[in-house]
Enzyme design. Structure first.
Site, PDB file in Angstrom:
ATOM      1  CG  ASP A 407      -1.908   1.046   1.303  1.00 37.77           C
ATOM      2  OD1 ASP A 407      -2.268   1.549   0.225  1.00 37.77           O
ATOM      3  OD2 ASP A 407      -2.353   1.395   2.415  1.00 37.77           O
ATOM      4  CD  GLU A 410      -0.372   5.424  -3.920  1.00 34.15           C
ATOM      5  OE1 GLU A 410       0.123   5.628  -2.803  1.00 34.15           O
ATOM      6  OE2 GLU A 410      -1.103   4.463  -4.174  1.00 34.15           O
ATOM      7  CG  ASP A 485      -8.014   4.718   0.768  1.00 33.50           C
ATOM      8  OD1 ASP A 485      -7.929   3.475   0.782  1.00 33.50           O
ATOM      9  OD2 ASP A 485      -7.181   5.466   1.295  1.00 33.50           O
TER      10      ASP A 485
HETATM   11  C1  GLC Z   1      -4.610   3.313   2.941  1.00 34.06           C
HETATM   12  C2  GLC Z   1      -5.115   2.138   2.122  1.00 34.06           C
HETATM   13  C3  GLC Z   1      -6.151   1.379   2.902  1.00 34.06           C
HETATM   14  C4  GLC Z   1      -5.563   0.939   4.231  1.00 34.06           C
HETATM   15  C5  GLC Z   1      -5.031   2.146   5.001  1.00 34.06           C
HETATM   16  C6  GLC Z   1      -4.309   1.758   6.279  1.00 34.06           C
HETATM   17  O1  GLC Z   1      -5.614   4.242   3.105  1.00 34.06           O
HETATM   18  O2  GLC Z   1      -5.601   2.530   0.876  1.00 34.06           O
HETATM   19  O3  GLC Z   1      -6.601   0.267   2.169  1.00 34.06           O
HETATM   20  O4  GLC Z   1      -6.527   0.293   4.986  1.00 34.06           O
HETATM   21  O5  GLC Z   1      -4.134   2.868   4.197  1.00 34.06           O
HETATM   22  O6  GLC Z   1      -3.256   0.901   6.030  1.00 34.06           O
END
Ligand code: GLC
Length: 801
Positions: A407, A410, A485
């Site tokens: 995650d 980017e 998200d």
């Molecule tokens: C980011 C991700 C989400 C995750 C969060 C905490 O917002 O996109 O899926 O739950 O981080 O790790």
């Protein structure tokens, strides 16, 4: 000419006339009087690469996007010259390069019709701020032309009339039309006059695409640096364009383990261990199938990657094993930000080895993410990727984690306006040192790649499973993905539908959304409708931020729980169908989801459809995207389709109303299809079964279907231990013949097929299997007739009256 770029005042520059031409095997080199060089490389008969340099010199030819496994070679190549043009002919394309202007036009080599031509073609602005050029291309857009693809853009399927940017961006609670979001996939397909072609602009700088927005008759794309370097991919079928693009940028290196195609449950975050167990136990108690449970950042010790919070998870290995014994695979999150902490091994090691990204003048790239201040590995350096892969040894080999979720790649940085690294950060870019302007869009993919290699190594002989948020073209080789998200709203349900279709036609089929929505909380009805859509995405996971309450299938009351169970069960029944579709995807790049335009481009009524899609090759799906619906209007593509719920046969090529109460959704099966189904299981591999069902949908005429199978994990299938069955259905007025052809050495546990015949227009009077008549007692004589037969039959022949 694109006028609306940032540095417009600097003015556009153009190539002048060609003064030199040279052919070098598959590449033609042109140079102009003002020093512009153009290389035209024939990659395949239908794929031509164009590469421009404004200085006459090219950069090192290196691409993260194009795979070394891409097919190369053409059957025919001829170059001629006339007064005005150089003409390059392959068996599929004629490419003309204009001598005075370097402008390019492309024609179908069979009917000589124009497919696409440069408007102004290649031009550029010098970029005084950073050096190099802003490289631009403009092409003529035909009146009836439509555009598709471009990765995760949260807009309707057809992109015409819109402008986009590719710059991977952390986009919490993005909305319809937010641009850019998490991914950068600079590839689109266009259709005009029933000819589809694609353009892959392989440039990792910030790229922009204008689909006849600025000017109605012009399509253009440009980048803030690097080379004008694009591949022209001809169809004329859109599906072939997508297949060729997927060949170029890569198919997944391996099939996913079958469990990864099951249902996944996630939340930010399930902890402590007792909470995880409560969730998994409830799945089993309520008999809602589920294969994977996710641990979000709170499983770690202070958000330090590769550590565990021992208060909440005192014995991860035991827990993971217990979950596994209950049929749950554990997937854990790993982010790129490494907490600055000299007591923390991973940090110390990376610091000692000099693996972190640095600013232009030498300091480390420091940024705030979940753990607070962090440094970030430079995944664009092979040595760093190798080190990163090695970090997974304990998690995977020892603790037994089965999947990793990458995650924030980017890369996302908190509390800064641009949400990411500053432009000056330096990257290795596999030995082609550069700034973040060039490496930004590829950062997430290189992280996922390193993660993938770690899992591949330590999960062996099992298959790895990785999921990433950010991606550039080619990431599909290593990882699955989700859309980031989103929000628990009806609008976002529709966005998720479009994004999954768009990703599939951008070569990335292993994708899905946060089912139910990540931010905010869905009502039961929305959750149920989203599940109905989500079970038709290759990646199927419920996830939510957890701020607004629970989002497990049972928290919305019994009615919703029952609907969720019904659809998740359907997903599990259809697993062999999905697995077969996945096999087609990794073999020849066939997208698992087909927007109607990709399914039937000839029918122009499909060009602006966004809601309906074909799942695999033979199941038509249209989610309900509004509250209080009892059904909806939808477009049924041409051909005949059976309503999945009622077996009613409808003739396509028209819009119609389809009933779908909350416990149903519009779903149709193509006539003649043979749809394989497993019995319902609570998780993949729970049961050994002796037979599987083949639902045969009668057709007067012929249709062919496939069923792929193997051990569902491991790599034996690569050595021939798979089975590929082709079922050829031929329906006549009072007969139905099913011929089976089998390839491959794998022998599944099941020995029989339960053949269920839908809508036979006759009553069965006799049955022959491989020319031997069998007794009719076996036949169930209800409206849907069924018989159970040995799976190795060659020909099944039904006669009726
Ligand atoms: C980011 C991700 C989400 C995750 C969060 C905490 O917002 O996109 O899926 O739950 O981080 O790790």
């Amino acid at each position: 000419m694109i006028v609306n770029t940032e540095l417009e005042q600097k003015g556009n520059l153009f190539p002048s006339k060609i003064i030199n031409y040279k052919k070098d095997v598959d590449t033609l080199h042109f140079s102009t009087k003002n020093g512009v060089a153009l290389q035209v490389t024939v990659v395949r008969d239908s794929v031509i690469r164009f590469r421009y340099s404004t200085t006459g010199k090219f950069e090192n030819d290196f691409s993260y996007g194009v795979t070394i496994h891409a097919s190369r070679g053409y059957s025919f190549l001829d170059v001629t010259e006339d007064e005005t043009h150089y003409n390059i002919t392959t068996s599929k394309l004629i490419c003309k390069v204009e001598k005075q202007s370097l402008q390019v036009s492309l024609f179908d080599a069979i009917d000589n019709k124009l497919i696409n031509e440069d408007e102004i073609g290649f031009h550029w602005e010098e970029c005084y701020q950073h050096g190099g050029d802003i490289v631009k291309m403009s092409k003529t857009c035909q009146k009836s032309e439509s555009f598709y693809g471009l990765g995760d853009k949260p807009v309707d399927v057809n992109l015409k009339g819109k402008r986009f940017e590719n710059w991977a961006t952390d986009s919490y609670a993005f909305g319809k039309n937010t641009d850019p979001i998490y991914k950068a996939i600079p590839f689109y397909t266009a259709i005009q006059d029933n000819k589809a072609y694609g353009i892959f602009f392989d440039n990792t700088f910030k790229t922009s695409f204008d689909f006849a927005q600025e000017r109605r008759n012009v399509t253009s794309f440009w980048a803030q640096g690097g080379e004008m370097n694009y591949y022209f991919i001809y169809g004329p079928q859109m599906e072939d364009v997508v297949k060729n693009y997927t060949d170029l940028t890569g198919k997944p290196h391996a099939l996913p383990p079958l469990w990864a195609l099951g249902f996944h449950q996630c939340k930010w975050s399930y902890y402590p261990e007792a909470n995880v167990k409560e969730v998994t136990n409830t799945f089993r108690d309520l008999k809602i199938p589920c294969d994977a449970i996710y641990l979000d950042i709170d499983y770690m010790d202070g958000f330090r990657c590769f550590t565990w919070d021992k208060n909440h998870f005192p014995d991860p290995k035991r827990m993971v094993k217990e979950l596994e014994d209950d049929g749950f695979k554990t997937v854990v999150i790993i982010d790129p930000g490494i907490k600055i902490d000299l007591e923390y091994d991973v940090f110390k090691e990376a610091l000692d080895q000099d693996y972190f990204c640095k600013r232009a003048d030498g300091p480390y790239m420091k940024g705030k993410v979940w753990p607070g201040e962090c440094y970030f590995p430079d995944y664009t350096k092979p040595e760093v990727r190798e080190w990163w892969s090695g970090l997974f040894k304990e998690l995977i080999e020892d603790i037994g984690v089965k999947g990793v979720w990458n995650d924030m790649n980017e890369p996302a940085v908190m509390d800064v306006p641009n949400k990411s690294f500053p432009d000056d950060v330096r990257h290795d870019y596999d030995g082609n040192p550069c700034s973040h302007r060039k490496a930004h869009n590829i950062y997430g993919t290189q992280m996922a790649r390193a993660t993938y290699h770690g899992l591949k190594k330590y999960a062996y002989p099992k298959r790895p499973f990785v999921i990433t948020r950010s991606a550039y073209s080619g990431a599909q080789r290593y990882t699955s993905t989700w859309m980031g998200d989103n929000i628990a709203s009806w609008e976002h349900l529709a966005i998720a539908n479009n994004q999954a279709q768009r990703m599939a036609m951008s070569g990335f089929s292993f994708a899905g959304s946060d089912i139910g929505g990540f931010a905010e909380q869905p009502q039961g009805e929305l959750f149920a409708r989203w599940i109905q859509l989500g079970v038709f995405h290759a990646f199927c996971r419920v996830h939510s931020s957890g701020d607004h309450g629970a989002q497990e299938p049972w928290v919305f009351g019994e009615e919703i729980t029952d609907i969720v169970r019904k659809f998740v069960e359907l997903r599990y029944q259809l697993l062999p169908y999905l697995y077969t579709s996945f096999w087609k995807y990794i073999n020849d790049g066939t997208p698992i989801l087909k927007s109607l335009v990709l399914y039937d481009q000839e029918d122009i009524a499909t060009h602006y459809r966004s809601d309906e899609f074909v799942y695999g090759e033979q199941i038509l799906v249209c989610p309900i995207q509004e509250p209080n619906a009892k059904g909806r209007r939808m477009y049924i593509p041409r051909g005949k389709w059976y309503n999945f719920w009622t077996d009613e046969l409808v003739e396509g090529g028209k819009e119609m109303w389809v009933d779908a109460d909350l416990d149903s959704m519009p779903m149709f099966i193509k006539e003649g299809a043979v749809i394989p189904k497993y019995p319902v299981q609570q998780y993949v591999g729970e049961k050994k079964f002796d037979e599987i069902t083949l639902d045969v949908y009668y057709k007067k005429g012929k249709e062919s279907s496939k069923l792929y199978d193997d051990a569902h994990d491991g790599y034996d299938y690569k050595k021939g231990r798979f089975s590929l069955r082709t079922f050829k259905v031929t329906g006549k007025k009072k007969e139905l013949i099913i011929q089976q052809h089998k390839r491959g050495e794998f022998n599944a546990d099941y020995t029989k097929f339960n053949m269920v015949f839908h809508n036979l227009p006759f009553a069965i009077t006799s049955i022959q299997i491989d020319n031997v008549e069998i007794k009719l007692e076996n036949v169930n004589t209800a409206k849907t007739q069924a018989i159970t037969i040995d799976k190795e039959f060659t020909e099944l022949h039904l006669f009726g009256k």
